[in-house]
Design a protein around this motif. Structure first.
Motif, PDB file in Angstrom:
ATOM      1  N   ARG A  47     -11.264 -11.340  -0.423  1.00 33.48           N
ATOM      2  CA  ARG A  47     -11.818 -11.774   0.857  1.00 33.48           C
ATOM      3  C   ARG A  47     -11.159 -11.082   2.044  1.00 33.48           C
ATOM      4  NH1 ARG A  47     -13.355 -17.938   1.118  1.00 33.48           N
ATOM      5  NH2 ARG A  47     -13.656 -17.168   3.198  1.00 33.48           N
ATOM      6  N   VAL A  48     -10.219 -10.179   1.772  1.00 31.63           N
ATOM      7  CA  VAL A  48      -9.525  -9.442   2.836  1.00 31.63           C
ATOM      8  C   VAL A  48     -10.431  -8.300   3.291  1.00 31.63           C
ATOM      9  CG1 VAL A  48      -7.459  -8.068   3.329  1.00 31.63           C
ATOM     10  CG2 VAL A  48      -7.316 -10.000   1.780  1.00 31.63           C
ATOM     11  N   SER A  49     -10.368  -7.961   4.569  1.00 31.27           N
ATOM     12  CA  SER A  49     -11.175  -6.847   5.056  1.00 31.27           C
ATOM     13  C   SER A  49     -10.729  -5.556   4.370  1.00 31.27           C
ATOM     14  CB  SER A  49     -11.048  -6.701   6.578  1.00 31.27           C
ATOM     15  OG  SER A  49      -9.783  -6.188   6.913  1.00 31.27           O
ATOM     16  N   LEU A  50     -11.628  -4.606   4.301  1.00 34.23           N
ATOM     17  CA  LEU A  50     -11.335  -3.337   3.639  1.00 34.23           C
ATOM     18  C   LEU A  50     -10.179  -2.619   4.328  1.00 34.23           C
ATOM     19  CD1 LEU A  50     -12.127  -1.410   1.382  1.00 34.23           C
ATOM     20  CD2 LEU A  50     -13.736  -0.344   2.955  1.00 34.23           C
ATOM     21  N   ALA A  51     -10.180  -2.591   5.656  1.00 31.80           N
ATOM     22  CA  ALA A  51      -9.107  -1.921   6.402  1.00 31.80           C
ATOM     23  C   ALA A  51      -7.763  -2.589   6.144  1.00 31.80           C
ATOM     24  CB  ALA A  51      -9.429  -1.919   7.896  1.00 31.80           C
ATOM     25  N   ALA A  52      -7.730  -3.919   6.157  1.00 27.85           N
ATOM     26  CA  ALA A  52      -6.471  -4.635   5.914  1.00 27.85           C
ATOM     27  C   ALA A  52      -5.975  -4.384   4.493  1.00 27.85           C
ATOM     28  CB  ALA A  52      -6.664  -6.133   6.147  1.00 27.85           C
ATOM     29  N   HIS A  53      -6.897  -4.356   3.534  1.00 26.84           N
ATOM     30  CA  HIS A  53      -6.509  -4.108   2.141  1.00 26.84           C
ATOM     31  C   HIS A  53      -5.904  -2.709   1.986  1.00 26.84           C
ATOM     32  CE1 HIS A  53      -6.560  -4.175  -2.198  1.00 26.84           C
ATOM     33  NE2 HIS A  53      -7.293  -3.076  -2.213  1.00 26.84           N
ATOM     34  N   ILE A  54      -6.522  -1.723   2.611  1.00 24.25           N
ATOM     35  CA  ILE A  54      -6.002  -0.352   2.521  1.00 24.25           C
ATOM     36  C   ILE A  54      -4.627  -0.263   3.172  1.00 24.25           C
ATOM     37  CG2 ILE A  54      -6.368   2.017   3.318  1.00 24.25           C
ATOM     38  CD1 ILE A  54      -9.392   1.513   2.897  1.00 24.25           C
ATOM     39  N   ARG A  55      -4.451  -0.893   4.350  1.00 18.11           N
ATOM     40  CA  ARG A  55      -3.137  -0.888   4.999  1.00 18.11           C
ATOM     41  C   ARG A  55      -2.090  -1.562   4.120  1.00 18.11           C
ATOM     42  NH1 ARG A  55      -6.128  -1.911   9.575  1.00 18.11           N
ATOM     43  NH2 ARG A  55      -5.733  -4.129   9.429  1.00 18.11           N
ATOM     44  N   GLU A  56      -2.452  -2.679   3.481  1.00 17.22           N
ATOM     45  CA  GLU A  56      -1.505  -3.376   2.602  1.00 17.22           C
ATOM     46  C   GLU A  56      -1.118  -2.505   1.413  1.00 17.22           C
ATOM     47  OE1 GLU A  56      -3.336  -7.062   1.531  1.00 17.22           O
ATOM     48  OE2 GLU A  56      -3.154  -7.877   3.556  1.00 17.22           O
ATOM     49  N   ARG A  57      -2.096  -1.794   0.853  1.00 11.10           N
ATOM     50  CA  ARG A  57      -1.812  -0.931  -0.291  1.00 11.10           C
ATOM     51  C   ARG A  57      -0.952   0.258   0.112  1.00 11.10           C
ATOM     52  NH1 ARG A  57      -5.039  -1.342  -5.045  1.00 11.10           N
ATOM     53  NH2 ARG A  57      -3.566   0.234  -5.721  1.00 11.10           N
ATOM     54  N   LEU A  58      -1.170   0.792   1.298  1.00 13.47           N
ATOM     55  CA  LEU A  58      -0.407   1.949   1.756  1.00 13.47           C
ATOM     56  C   LEU A  58       1.010   1.588   2.175  1.00 13.47           C
ATOM     57  CD1 LEU A  58      -2.973   3.931   3.918  1.00 13.47           C
ATOM     58  CD2 LEU A  58      -1.900   4.689   1.810  1.00 13.47           C
ATOM     59  N   PHE A  59       1.148   0.478   2.909  1.00 14.54           N
ATOM     60  CA  PHE A  59       2.427   0.174   3.536  1.00 14.54           C
ATOM     61  C   PHE A  59       3.134  -1.044   2.960  1.00 14.54           C
ATOM     62  CE2 PHE A  59      -0.216   2.257   6.846  1.00 14.54           C
ATOM     63  CZ  PHE A  59       0.505   3.437   6.900  1.00 14.54           C
ATOM     64  N   THR A  64       1.159  -4.185   9.406  1.00 13.22           N
ATOM     65  CA  THR A  64       1.083  -5.190  10.463  1.00 13.22           C
ATOM     66  C   THR A  64      -0.337  -5.740  10.540  1.00 13.22           C
ATOM     67  OG1 THR A  64       0.631  -3.448  12.059  1.00 13.22           O
ATOM     68  CG2 THR A  64       2.911  -4.168  11.853  1.00 13.22           C
ATOM     69  N   PRO A  65      -0.480  -7.056  10.607  1.00 14.01           N
ATOM     70  CA  PRO A  65      -1.825  -7.642  10.676  1.00 14.01           C
ATOM     71  C   PRO A  65      -2.485  -7.326  12.012  1.00 14.01           C
ATOM     72  CG  PRO A  65      -0.150  -9.337  10.920  1.00 14.01           C
ATOM     73  CD  PRO A  65       0.565  -8.059  10.612  1.00 14.01           C
ATOM     74  N   ARG A  66      -3.780  -7.160  11.997  1.00 16.25           N
ATOM     75  CA  ARG A  66      -4.513  -6.823  13.214  1.00 16.25           C
ATOM     76  C   ARG A  66      -5.089  -8.061  13.896  1.00 16.25           C
ATOM     77  NH1 ARG A  66      -2.033  -2.917  12.042  1.00 16.25           N
ATOM     78  NH2 ARG A  66      -2.717  -0.783  12.255  1.00 16.25           N
ATOM     79  N   LYS A  67      -5.259  -9.134  13.153  1.00 16.31           N
ATOM     80  CA  LYS A  67      -5.785 -10.361  13.726  1.00 16.31           C
ATOM     81  C   LYS A  67      -4.664 -11.368  13.857  1.00 16.31           C
ATOM     82  CE  LYS A  67     -10.610 -10.853  12.589  1.00 16.31           C
ATOM     83  NZ  LYS A  67     -11.562 -11.671  11.866  1.00 16.31           N
ATOM     84  N   LYS A  68      -4.760 -12.171  14.881  1.00 13.77           N
ATOM     85  CA  LYS A  68      -3.780 -13.231  15.039  1.00 13.77           C
ATOM     86  C   LYS A  68      -4.090 -14.338  14.033  1.00 13.77           C
ATOM     87  CE  LYS A  68      -3.224 -12.347  19.931  1.00 13.77           C
ATOM     88  NZ  LYS A  68      -3.454 -12.831  21.283  1.00 13.77           N
ATOM     89  N   PRO A  69      -3.060 -14.957  13.446  1.00 15.77           N
ATOM     90  CA  PRO A  69      -3.330 -16.060  12.529  1.00 15.77           C
ATOM     91  C   PRO A  69      -4.055 -17.193  13.251  1.00 15.77           C
ATOM     92  CG  PRO A  69      -0.973 -15.531  12.599  1.00 15.77           C
ATOM     93  CD  PRO A  69      -1.656 -14.679  13.598  1.00 15.77           C
TER      94      PRO A  69
END
Length: 144
Positions: A47-59, A64-69
């Motif tokens: 359910r994670v956005s594609l961009a967030a998933h790629i950033r998590e896999r890379l780094f 750093t999250p792009r959306k505020k909790p």
């Protein structure tokens, strides 16, 4: 400025809008994937956005999250699931459409039984509305 001036980049930079060179973010990065690679990314991300998933896999932990909790409109996922399940299991839209058609054609006899059924249907819709508002974190007294 001459038309034959070869310092085009300098001229373009000086003609740019003020503040345009100080962008808040760096330019986006583009990458082409095969259909199989994209399908794998989509399956892995959940359910994670594609961009967030790629950033998590890379780094890993350095991403750093792009959306505020708490930025999600859904406050109570269980209540939302309950409402969606009730809507999916009901024939509410079909029944309301049949009632509207009967009213428009004048073929709806208004008996005490029919009136009681309409009142009960209105109460069910009101309850679904309250559950939906609760799921979205709104106060139940909010205007429609």
């Amino acid at each position: 400025m001459r038309t034959l001036d070869h310092n085009f980049n300098e001229i373009a930079a000086s003609a740019a809008k003020p503040g345009a060179e100080t962008s808040k973010y760096p330019p986006p990065f583009s990458i082409r994937l095969t259909f199989e690679e994209r399908a794998r990314l989509d399956a892995d991300r959940g359910r994670v956005s594609l961009a967030a998933h790629i950033r998590e896999r890379l780094f890993d932990d350095g991403a750093t999250p792009r959306k505020k909790p708490g930025n999600s409109p859904i406050k109570d996922a269980e209540a939302l699931g309950s409402v969606l399940g009730a809507l999916g299991g009901s024939r509410l839209s079909s029944n309301l459409n049949q009632l509207a058609k009967a009213v428009n054609t004048g073929s709806l006899p208004v008996t005490p039984e029919t009136e009681a059924d309409l009142v009960a249907a209105c109460e069910e819709v009101k309850a679904l509305r309250l559950d939906l508002l609760r799921a979205l974190g709104e106060s139940p007294g909010a205007a429609p």
